[in-house]
Design an enzyme around this catalytic site. Structure first.
Site, PDB file in Angstrom:
ATOM      1  N   ARG A  37      48.188  40.407  27.255  1.00 22.33           N
ATOM      2  CA  ARG A  37      47.117  40.593  28.252  1.00 22.33           C
ATOM      3  C   ARG A  37      46.345  41.875  27.965  1.00 22.33           C
ATOM      4  O   ARG A  37      45.160  41.987  28.223  1.00 22.33           O
ATOM      5  CB  ARG A  37      47.726  40.629  29.662  1.00 22.33           C
ATOM      6  CG  ARG A  37      46.697  40.540  30.788  1.00 22.33           C
ATOM      7  CD  ARG A  37      47.368  40.541  32.151  1.00 22.33           C
ATOM      8  NE  ARG A  37      46.483  40.043  33.195  1.00 22.33           N
ATOM      9  CZ  ARG A  37      45.685  40.825  33.933  1.00 22.33           C
ATOM     10  NH1 ARG A  37      45.679  42.123  33.746  1.00 22.33           N
ATOM     11  NH2 ARG A  37      44.905  40.295  34.852  1.00 22.33           N
ATOM     12  N   CYS A  61      46.625  49.189  38.990  1.00 25.27           N
ATOM     13  CA  CYS A  61      45.887  49.291  37.727  1.00 25.27           C
ATOM     14  C   CYS A  61      45.619  50.736  37.369  1.00 25.27           C
ATOM     15  O   CYS A  61      45.258  51.534  38.239  1.00 25.27           O
ATOM     16  CB  CYS A  61      44.513  48.630  37.845  1.00 25.27           C
ATOM     17  SG  CYS A  61      44.576  46.924  38.313  1.00 25.27           S
ATOM     18  N   GLU A 105      48.546  50.100  31.059  1.00 22.38           N
ATOM     19  CA  GLU A 105      47.322  50.153  31.885  1.00 22.38           C
ATOM     20  C   GLU A 105      47.676  49.785  33.328  1.00 22.38           C
ATOM     21  O   GLU A 105      46.860  49.245  34.068  1.00 22.38           O
ATOM     22  CB  GLU A 105      46.247  49.222  31.312  1.00 22.38           C
ATOM     23  CG  GLU A 105      45.655  49.766  30.036  1.00 22.38           C
ATOM     24  CD  GLU A 105      44.451  49.002  29.532  1.00 22.38           C
ATOM     25  OE1 GLU A 105      43.728  48.383  30.337  1.00 22.38           O
ATOM     26  OE2 GLU A 105      44.230  49.025  28.303  1.00 22.38           O
ATOM     27  N   GLY A 151      37.124  41.263  38.089  1.00 17.01           N
ATOM     28  CA  GLY A 151      37.928  42.419  38.483  1.00 17.01           C
ATOM     29  C   GLY A 151      38.435  43.141  37.262  1.00 17.01           C
ATOM     30  O   GLY A 151      39.295  42.636  36.547  1.00 17.01           O
ATOM     31  N   SER A 194      45.580  47.643  42.843  1.00 14.90           N
ATOM     32  CA  SER A 194      46.308  48.798  43.375  1.00 14.90           C
ATOM     33  C   SER A 194      47.269  49.401  42.356  1.00 14.90           C
ATOM     34  O   SER A 194      47.626  50.568  42.460  1.00 14.90           O
ATOM     35  CB  SER A 194      47.091  48.379  44.625  1.00 14.90           C
ATOM     36  OG  SER A 194      48.027  47.376  44.283  1.00 14.90           O
ATOM     37  N   GLY A 206      41.707  41.460  42.898  1.00 15.02           N
ATOM     38  CA  GLY A 206      42.224  42.823  42.941  1.00 15.02           C
ATOM     39  C   GLY A 206      41.444  43.746  43.855  1.00 15.02           C
ATOM     40  O   GLY A 206      40.251  43.543  44.118  1.00 15.02           O
ATOM     41  N   GLY A 227      47.376  40.685  45.087  1.00 15.68           N
ATOM     42  CA  GLY A 227      48.665  41.054  44.514  1.00 15.68           C
ATOM     43  C   GLY A 227      49.441  41.847  45.541  1.00 15.68           C
ATOM     44  O   GLY A 227      50.342  41.352  46.218  1.00 15.68           O
ATOM     45  N   GLY A 270      52.380  46.510  37.823  1.00  7.01           N
ATOM     46  CA  GLY A 270      51.243  45.996  37.072  1.00  7.01           C
ATOM     47  C   GLY A 270      51.741  45.160  35.910  1.00  7.01           C
ATOM     48  O   GLY A 270      52.804  45.442  35.353  1.00  7.01           O
TER      49      GLY A 270
HETATM   50  P1  XMP Z   1      45.910  44.251  43.972  1.00 11.00           P
HETATM   51  O1  XMP Z   1      44.923  45.300  44.353  1.00 11.00           O
HETATM   52  O2  XMP Z   1      45.916  43.091  44.888  1.00 11.00           O
HETATM   53  O3  XMP Z   1      45.416  43.725  42.537  1.00 11.00           O
HETATM   54  O4  XMP Z   1      47.267  44.855  43.784  1.00 11.00           O
HETATM   55  C1  XMP Z   1      46.076  42.710  41.827  1.00 11.00           C
HETATM   56  C2  XMP Z   1      45.331  42.420  40.536  1.00 11.00           C
HETATM   57  O5  XMP Z   1      45.420  43.539  39.621  1.00 11.00           O
HETATM   58  C3  XMP Z   1      45.315  43.058  38.277  1.00 11.00           C
HETATM   59  N1  XMP Z   1      46.417  43.631  37.504  1.00 11.00           N
HETATM   60  C4  XMP Z   1      46.296  44.700  36.696  1.00 11.00           C
HETATM   61  N2  XMP Z   1      45.214  45.407  36.317  1.00 11.00           N
HETATM   62  N3  XMP Z   1      46.618  46.820  35.032  1.00 11.00           N
HETATM   63  C5  XMP Z   1      45.371  46.459  35.446  1.00 11.00           C
HETATM   64  O6  XMP Z   1      44.396  47.121  35.067  1.00 11.00           O
HETATM   65  C6  XMP Z   1      47.746  46.133  35.357  1.00 11.00           C
HETATM   66  O7  XMP Z   1      48.849  46.479  34.945  1.00 11.00           O
HETATM   67  C7  XMP Z   1      47.572  45.019  36.228  1.00 11.00           C
HETATM   68  N4  XMP Z   1      48.457  44.116  36.732  1.00 11.00           N
HETATM   69  C8  XMP Z   1      47.697  43.283  37.523  1.00 11.00           C
HETATM   70  C9  XMP Z   1      45.392  41.539  38.328  1.00 11.00           C
HETATM   71  O8  XMP Z   1      44.093  41.056  38.133  1.00 11.00           O
HETATM   72  C10 XMP Z   1      45.922  41.292  39.728  1.00 11.00           C
HETATM   73  O9  XMP Z   1      45.582  40.026  40.245  1.00 11.00           O
END
Ligand code: XMP
Length: 512
Positions: A423, A325, A437, A318, A323, A359, A381, A407
C-alpha cells in the site's frame, strides 16, 4: 466512459472558487454548512445513497479496510445497519475470500445455491480434513452418490458420535431425507424444518436433483429479523466489499473473491493516481465486469478524472486526513479533506461515479459536511475501531478498556503484512528499512457498533433538517459553506464550562 465535468452548477461552487483564488485548502474543522429554510423533519429524511455505480446502501457509512476495523464480523454488522464493510487485505487471499463468504452466507434469504456436498464413499477423516483446510464454519453437508443423487445428510451430531474416522460417510450419515421443492420460501422451509427437527433442508428440482440448501440459522434470521434496513444484494444476501492491491495481488484476490459473491472490490492504495492502479482497474473490469471496482486514494480532481476514465465505479478520496496517518508530515503531501472531496467531485460531476470520502471524520457533523462537499458515502476507521465488531481484544490501559487501532502504513502493520508494505510502495526489507506513514494506537472500547452508527446517523439527520434536505442528493445540491477561523472553531465547541456528564456523541478529543 466518464467525461470531464458536464458544466452542472452547484451552490457551493462560488465558495470553493473564492477559496481557490486565495490558495486555501480546507479541512472539516475549517467549514460549517449554512442553514436554510426547512420543512424537513430529521426523522423523515432518506439516507439512501450509492457507494459505487451499482452498489447502493441505506446509510452513507462504510467501515474502513483496516486490520483493526473490518473483518467479517464488522462487515456483517455494517450491512445489517444499512451500510457496508470493506474486508481488509492484511490476510491471505483465501482467508479474505472465506471472510467474504461468511458475510454472504450470514443471511441467506434464499437457499444456498451451490451447497458444498460430500460423496457417500468418502472417508470421514477426509471430510474432516477438508473442513479444517477450507476453514468451513459449518459441519452439515448433503451427501451424494457417484451419480450425484442425494442419498443422505451429514450433520455435526454424526461427526461427534463417530469414533472411527476411517469409516465411509454412508456408514454414519442420516438416510432419512426431508427435502423441500425448488422455489420454496424461507418461511415454508422453516415450517418443514421445525416439524421434522432438521437443521438443514436440501432443495430438489422436479427431477430430484439437488439445487439448493436452507440452513436453520439462515431461515431463522430471515423470519425473525427485520431486514428492511439491511444492505442486501439481489439474492437477499448481505452486501460486502473487499480490499485488493494492484497487479498480480489484485487478480489473484479477485479470482477467489468473485466465486464467493463479493459485491465490490476496493483498490486500496495510498496513491491511486498511478499507472499500476489504472491498469488494475482496467484488468479487473475486463476479467469481472459484473463486480464494481473502486479506485483510490486521490485528492486532486485531475486524478479522479483519470481513474474515472479508466473505468472505476467510484473514486476514493483522502490522502492524509486519517487519524492514524502521518503521510502529510512524513512525505509532505496530501490535501485537506473538504477541498479534496470538492475538487474530485467537481471534476467528474454528472458522470454518475460516486465520490467516497475516506478518513478524517471526527464528529457526526463532518458527515453532512463531506456529503455537502460532494461525497456520496464516508469511510470510517477511528470511529468504528474499538467496537465489539472490530477485530482484536479489549485491553486495559491505565485502568481504561481500550482496543488497538493502527494505521495500515504503521510499522507494526508493515512489518507483518506484505499488503501493508505494498500500500505504501515499500519492499520486503528489515524493520529498519521500512518508512512508516502511520502510527499504532489504542482507542476507547465502545461496545456495539450499532450504538456509534446510531449517533452518527442522528447527527447527519439533524444536519439535513437544518438545510431542508430531504435526501442525500438534495443535501449535496443545497449545501453551501462558510469558512471559519480559530475563533469560529472555538465557538463551535462547548466553551467556558467544565463538562460534568459525557455526551454519547461528543468528547473533548473529538471522537465519539
Ligand atoms: P480515520 O480518520 O477514520 O481514517 O481514522 C481512516 C483512513 O485512514 C487511511 N489510513 C492511513 N493513511 N497512513 C495513512 O496515511 C496509514 O497508516 C493509514 N492507515 C489507514 C485509510 O484510508 C483509512 O480508511
Amino acid at each position: 466512459m466518464a467525461k470531464e465535468s458536464t458544466g452542472i452548477k452547484r451552490k457551493r461552487d462560488g465558495f470553493f472558487a473564492k477559496m481557490d483564488k486565495h490558495g486555501l485548502a480546507l479541512a472539516y474543522g475549517n467549514v460549517r454548512l449554512k442553514t436554510m429554510y426547512t420543512e424537513v423533519k430529521p426523522a423523515e429524511v432518506i439516507l439512501r445513497t450509492c457507494f459505487s455505480r451499482n452498489i447502493c446502501l441505506n446509510i452513507p457509512i462504510v467501515s474502513s479496510p483496516m486490520d483493526t476495523v473490518t473483518g467479517a464480523d464488522m462487515a456483517i454488522a455494517m450491512a445489517k445497519l444499512g451500510g457496508l464493510g470493506i474486508i481488509h487485505r492484511n490476510m491471505t487471499p483465501s482467508e479474505q475470500a472465506s471472510a467474504v463468504a461468511k458475510v454472504k452466507f450470514y443471511l441467506t434469504g434464499r437457499p444456498i445455491k451451490k451447497p458444498i456436498c460430500v460423496n457417500a464413499n468418502s472417508k470421514v477423516k477426509d471430510v474432516l480434513k477438508t473442513i479444517e483446510e477450507k476453514k468451513y464454519q459449518f459441519h452439515s453437508f448433503p451427501v451424494r452418490d457417484d451419480n450425484e443423487k442425494l442419498v443422505g445428510i451429514l450433520t455435526r451430531n454424526d461427526f461427534d458420535f463417530c469414533i472411527n474416522h476411517d469409516l465411509a460417510v454412508n456408514k454414519i450419515m442420516s438416510k432419512e431425507l426431508v427435502t423441500g421443492k425448488e422455489g420454496i420460501s424461507a418461511k415454508a422451509a422453516f415450517e418443514i424444518m421445525s416439524r421434522s427437527r432438521k437443521k438443514i433442508l436440501p432443495i430438489l428440482d422436479s427431477e430430484g436433483k439437488l439445487v439448493g440448501l436452507y440452513t436453520l440459522p439462515d431461515v431463522k434470521r430471515v423470519i425473525m429479523g427485520n431486514t428492511d434496513e439491511y444492505s442486501l444484494d439481489k439474492n437477499g444476501s448481505l452486501v460486502v466489499g473487499a480490499a485488493i492491491g494492484v497487479g498480480e495481488d489484485a487478480m489473484r484476490r479477485m479470482e477467489l473473491l468473485a466465486p464467493k459473491g463479493v459485491d465490490v472490490v476496493v483498490i486500496d492504495t495510498a496513491h491511486g493516481d498511478s499507472k499500476d492502479v489504472i491498469e488494475t482497474v482496467k484488468a479487473c473490469k475486463k476479467a469481472h465486469p459484473h463486480i464494481d471496482v473502486v479506485a483510490g486514494n486521490v485528492s486532486i480532481g485531475a486524478s479522479a478524472l483519470r481513474l474515472a476514465k479508466a473505468g472505476a465505479d467510484a473514486i476514493k478520496v483522502g490522502q492524509g486526513p486519517g487519524s492514524i496517518c502521518t503521510t502529510r508530515v512524513v512525505a509532505g503531501v496530501g490535501r485537506p479533506q473538504v477541498t479534496a472531496i470538492y475538487d474530485c467531485e467537481k471534476k467528474i460531476r454528472g458522470s454518475g461515479i460516486p465520490i467516497i470520502a475516506d478518513g478524517g471524520i471526527t464528529y457526526s457533523g463532518d458527515i453532512p459536511i463531506a456529503i455537502g462537499a460532494g461525497a456520496s458515502t464516508v469511510i470510517l476507521g477511528n470511529l468504528l475501531a474499538g467496537t465489539d465488531e472490530a477485530p482484536g481484544e479489549v485491553l486495559i490501559k491505565n485502568g481504561m478498556p481500550v482496543k488497538s487501532y493502527r494505521g495500515m502504513g504503521s510499522l507494526g502493520a508493515m512489518e507483518t503484512n506484505k499488503a501493508s508494505r505494498e500500500r505504501y510502495s515499500q519492499g520486503d526489507g528489515s524493520k529498519e528499512k521500512l518508512v512508516p506513514e502511520g502510527v499504532e494506537a489504542v482507542v476507547p472500547y465502545k461496545g456495539p457498533v450499532s450504538i456509534i452508527v446510531y449517533q452518527l446517523i442522528g447527527g447527519l439527520r439533524s444536519g439535513m433538517g437544518y438545510l431542508g434536505a430531504k435526501d442525500i442528493p438534495d443535501l449535496e445540491r443545497k449545501a453551501d459553506f462558510d469558512r471559519i477561523d480559530s475563533a469560529g472553531q472555538r465557538e463551535s465547541h462547548p466553551h467556558d464550562i467544565v463538562i460534568t456528564q459525557k455526551a454519547p456523541n461528543y468528547n473533548e478529543t473529538g471522537r465519539v
